[in-house]
Design a protein around this motif. Structure first.
Motif, mmCIF file in Angstrom:
data_model
loop_
_atom_site.group_PDB
_atom_site.id
_atom_site.type_symbol
_atom_site.label_atom_id
_atom_site.label_comp_id
_atom_site.label_asym_id
_atom_site.label_seq_id
_atom_site.Cartn_x
_atom_site.Cartn_y
_atom_site.Cartn_z
ATOM 1 N N ALA A 2 -3.928 -7.218 -7.739
ATOM 2 C CA ALA A 2 -2.778 -8.039 -8.128
ATOM 3 C C ALA A 2 -1.470 -7.280 -7.933
ATOM 4 O O ALA A 2 -0.430 -7.875 -7.613
ATOM 5 N N LEU A 3 -1.508 -5.961 -8.109
ATOM 6 C CA LEU A 3 -0.286 -5.165 -8.018
ATOM 7 C C LEU A 3 0.140 -4.921 -6.567
ATOM 8 O O LEU A 3 1.337 -4.863 -6.271
ATOM 9 N N VAL A 4 -0.818 -4.762 -5.676
ATOM 10 C CA VAL A 4 -0.479 -4.512 -4.266
ATOM 11 C C VAL A 4 0.272 -5.719 -3.700
ATOM 12 O O VAL A 4 -0.173 -6.857 -3.816
ATOM 13 N N GLY A 5 1.422 -5.460 -3.104
ATOM 14 C CA GLY A 5 2.250 -6.511 -2.551
ATOM 15 C C GLY A 5 3.280 -7.042 -3.527
ATOM 16 O O GLY A 5 4.162 -7.808 -3.139
ATOM 17 N N SER A 6 3.178 -6.653 -4.805
ATOM 18 C CA SER A 6 4.138 -7.107 -5.806
ATOM 19 C C SER A 6 5.431 -6.318 -5.703
ATOM 20 O O SER A 6 5.538 -5.340 -4.951
ATOM 21 N N PHE A 51 2.768 5.703 -27.346
ATOM 22 C CA PHE A 51 2.700 4.375 -26.749
ATOM 23 C C PHE A 51 3.986 4.142 -25.967
ATOM 24 O O PHE A 51 5.046 3.879 -26.538
ATOM 25 N N GLU A 52 3.882 4.270 -24.664
ATOM 26 C CA GLU A 52 5.013 4.071 -23.767
ATOM 27 C C GLU A 52 4.474 3.724 -22.390
ATOM 28 O O GLU A 52 3.299 4.009 -22.087
ATOM 29 N N PRO A 53 5.290 3.056 -21.543
ATOM 30 C CA PRO A 53 4.810 2.694 -20.200
ATOM 31 C C PRO A 53 4.248 3.912 -19.467
ATOM 32 O O PRO A 53 4.757 5.030 -19.613
ATOM 33 N N ARG A 54 3.224 3.679 -18.671
ATOM 34 C CA ARG A 54 2.514 4.780 -18.011
ATOM 35 C C ARG A 54 2.660 4.703 -16.501
ATOM 36 O O ARG A 54 2.830 3.628 -15.930
ATOM 37 N N ILE A 55 2.575 5.869 -15.909
ATOM 38 C CA ILE A 55 2.625 5.958 -14.447
ATOM 39 C C ILE A 55 1.196 5.945 -13.917
ATOM 40 O O ILE A 55 0.351 6.712 -14.370
ATOM 41 N N ILE A 56 0.921 5.060 -12.974
ATOM 42 C CA ILE A 56 -0.377 5.010 -12.313
ATOM 43 C C ILE A 56 -0.163 5.109 -10.805
ATOM 44 O O ILE A 56 0.958 4.935 -10.315
ATOM 45 N N ILE A 57 -1.230 5.400 -10.086
ATOM 46 C CA ILE A 57 -1.188 5.424 -8.627
ATOM 47 C C ILE A 57 -2.054 4.272 -8.129
ATOM 48 O O ILE A 57 -3.242 4.189 -8.467
ATOM 49 N N LEU A 58 -1.464 3.382 -7.363
ATOM 50 C CA LEU A 58 -2.219 2.224 -6.879
ATOM 51 C C LEU A 58 -3.358 2.669 -5.968
ATOM 52 O O LEU A 58 -3.196 3.558 -5.130
ATOM 53 N N GLU A 108 2.491 -6.015 4.466
ATOM 54 C CA GLU A 108 2.748 -4.670 3.999
ATOM 55 C C GLU A 108 3.997 -4.573 3.139
ATOM 56 O O GLU A 108 4.376 -3.498 2.708
ATOM 57 N N SER A 109 4.653 -5.690 2.870
ATOM 58 C CA SER A 109 5.833 -5.650 2.028
ATOM 59 C C SER A 109 5.406 -5.482 0.569
ATOM 60 O O SER A 109 4.284 -5.793 0.189
ATOM 61 N N GLY A 110 6.325 -4.991 -0.259
ATOM 62 C CA GLY A 110 6.019 -4.787 -1.669
ATOM 63 C C GLY A 110 5.247 -3.500 -1.898
ATOM 64 O O GLY A 110 5.203 -2.603 -1.052
ATOM 65 N N LEU A 111 4.640 -3.385 -3.069
ATOM 66 C CA LEU A 111 3.907 -2.176 -3.443
ATOM 67 C C LEU A 111 2.656 -2.021 -2.585
ATOM 68 O O LEU A 111 1.999 -3.003 -2.243
ATOM 69 N N GLN A 112 2.357 -0.743 -2.262
ATOM 70 C CA GLN A 112 1.186 -0.459 -1.449
ATOM 71 C C GLN A 112 0.330 0.610 -2.120
ATOM 72 O O GLN A 112 0.782 1.316 -3.031
ATOM 73 N N GLN A 113 -0.906 0.721 -1.672
ATOM 74 C CA GLN A 113 -1.796 1.739 -2.217
ATOM 75 C C GLN A 113 -1.179 3.119 -2.008
ATOM 76 O O GLN A 113 -0.632 3.422 -0.966
ATOM 77 N N GLY A 114 -1.293 3.943 -3.035
ATOM 78 C CA GLY A 114 -0.705 5.277 -2.998
ATOM 79 C C GLY A 114 0.649 5.355 -3.666
ATOM 80 O O GLY A 114 1.143 6.453 -3.940
ATOM 81 N N ASP A 115 1.261 4.192 -3.962
ATOM 82 C CA ASP A 115 2.557 4.181 -4.646
ATOM 83 C C ASP A 115 2.386 4.593 -6.107
ATOM 84 O O ASP A 115 1.415 4.211 -6.765
ATOM 85 N N PHE A 116 3.354 5.370 -6.611
ATOM 86 C CA PHE A 116 3.409 5.708 -8.031
ATOM 87 C C PHE A 116 4.236 4.621 -8.728
ATOM 88 O O PHE A 116 5.385 4.379 -8.347
ATOM 89 N N VAL A 117 3.660 4.001 -9.741
ATOM 90 C CA VAL A 117 4.303 2.860 -10.399
ATOM 91 C C VAL A 117 4.295 3.068 -11.908
ATOM 92 O O VAL A 117 3.275 3.469 -12.484
#
Length: 342
Positions: A103-107, A84-91, A34-43
């Protein structure tokens, strides 16, 4: 206690210790997972997605989507029409392909990588049944050429060939059959609710209006519990001041005309409130004045409308009527007649 009982007790103790050790290991493993990014995180994510060229093709793949203005410019994408700029997504919310999500979950923030997405998991394989021959009469004359994007019977397609009165149209997605390569870099995790709201509207509308969150004190009618056992008694209410977490949005003309907003504003607002723990959304629209020009014109017209007939006749004397087929005396006489009738 007999020797057998002592041996049995020792075995039970060993089993209990082993089970406890397994639980500790499982807890540690779960914590590690559960360390790192998890589902529901705004990235906030920077990325570029390209098609993967054939093995015998040395050229770089076609850019499908990117957050990098320089990459877009090199790919001859119109950089004036889009930001064109970085975007916010929800895992975990389907904002990126499933393989990218995994790939993003846990990063961690700062991690970068490349994910290969097979065609079947991207825009699908080419379906030969979706390449059909249709009558050219269904296509506008200006679009009757190979490569034209057309809409026929509610379906989007691309003309492959057109001969005589028949056209071969491919109704597959333009990227069907293409494997994709997704390069990404994780820039930050978004915790601020205002930034999250901006990210959500960027996802919904492809644009971000000016917005802010504040706590308002609002008076509302609240039903008061009554000691009266009479079921038919009218409910009693009292005014109470409550705090409401409010998202204010300064709507732009582009936003008010956005099709997604026009048809889904209720669902969008409700989703934002649910995700960000808000009580309400207030959309404000500002209409700038025109420097009093219309007001001046209105006053001028009003003054003319209230003038007496003799005043109008006098004003008409100052006008050169040589080239105008208007009789000032006749107009004044008609106005006099109207006043007499009143």
């Amino acid at each position: 206690m007999t020797d057998d009982q002592q041996a049995e007790s020792a075995d039970e103790l060993d089993a209990a210790e082993a089970e406890a050790a397994e639980d500790v290991d499982a807890d540690a493993e779960g914590a590690e997972e559960e360390s790192g990014l998890q589902q529901g995180d705004f990235v906030r994510l920077a990325y570029t997605m390209r098609t993967i060229p054939d093995d015998d093709d040395d050229e770089e793949g076609m850019v499908v989507d990117t957050t990098d203005a320089e990459v877009a410019e090199e790919a001859d994408i119109d950089t004036d029409e889009y930001e064109f700029e970085p975007r916010i997504i929800i895992l975990g919310e389907g904002h990126v392909f499933e393989a990218v999500d995994e790939a993003l979950v846990g990063s961690e923030v700062g991690d970068a990588g490349t994910v290969t997405i097979p065609a079947a998991e991207a825009f699908g394989e080419v379906d030969e049944d979706e390449i059909r021959t249709v009558s050219a009469s269904k296509i506008d004359e200006d679009d009757r050429y190979p490569g034209a994007q057309v809409q026929i019977d509610g379906e989007q397609g691309r003309i492959e060939t057109i001969i005589g009165g028949r056209a071969r149209v491919n109704f597959n997605h333009p990227l069907a059959g293409e494997d994709l390569e997704y390069d990404y870099e994780i820039l930050e995790v978004i915790d601020d609710r205002t930034e999250k709201a901006k990210g959500l509207f960027g996802l919904y509308l492809q644009q971000t209006p000016d917005l802010w969150i504040q706590t308002d004190e609002v008076e509302e009618e609240v039903e008061v519990e009554s000691d009266d056992d009479d079921e038919d008694a009218e409910p009693e209410y009292e005014t109470e001041t409550v705090e409401k977490e409010t998202l204010y949005i300064e709507a732009t003309p582009q936003m008010t005309m956005n099709q997604q907003w026009l048809f889904s504003k209720q669902q969008i607002a409700q989703d934002v409130m649910n995700r960000l723990d808000l009580d309400r959304v207030i959309v404000q629209e500002t209409i700038d004045g025109m420097g009093g020009m219309m007001g001046g014109m209105g006053g001028m017209m009003g003054g003319m409308g209230g003038a007496a007939p003799e005043d109008i006749e006098e004003a008409m004397d100052d006008v050169d009527l040589d080239d105008v087929d208007v009789d000032a005396d006749e107009i004044a006489d008609e106005l006099d007649a109207d006043l007499d009738d009143e």
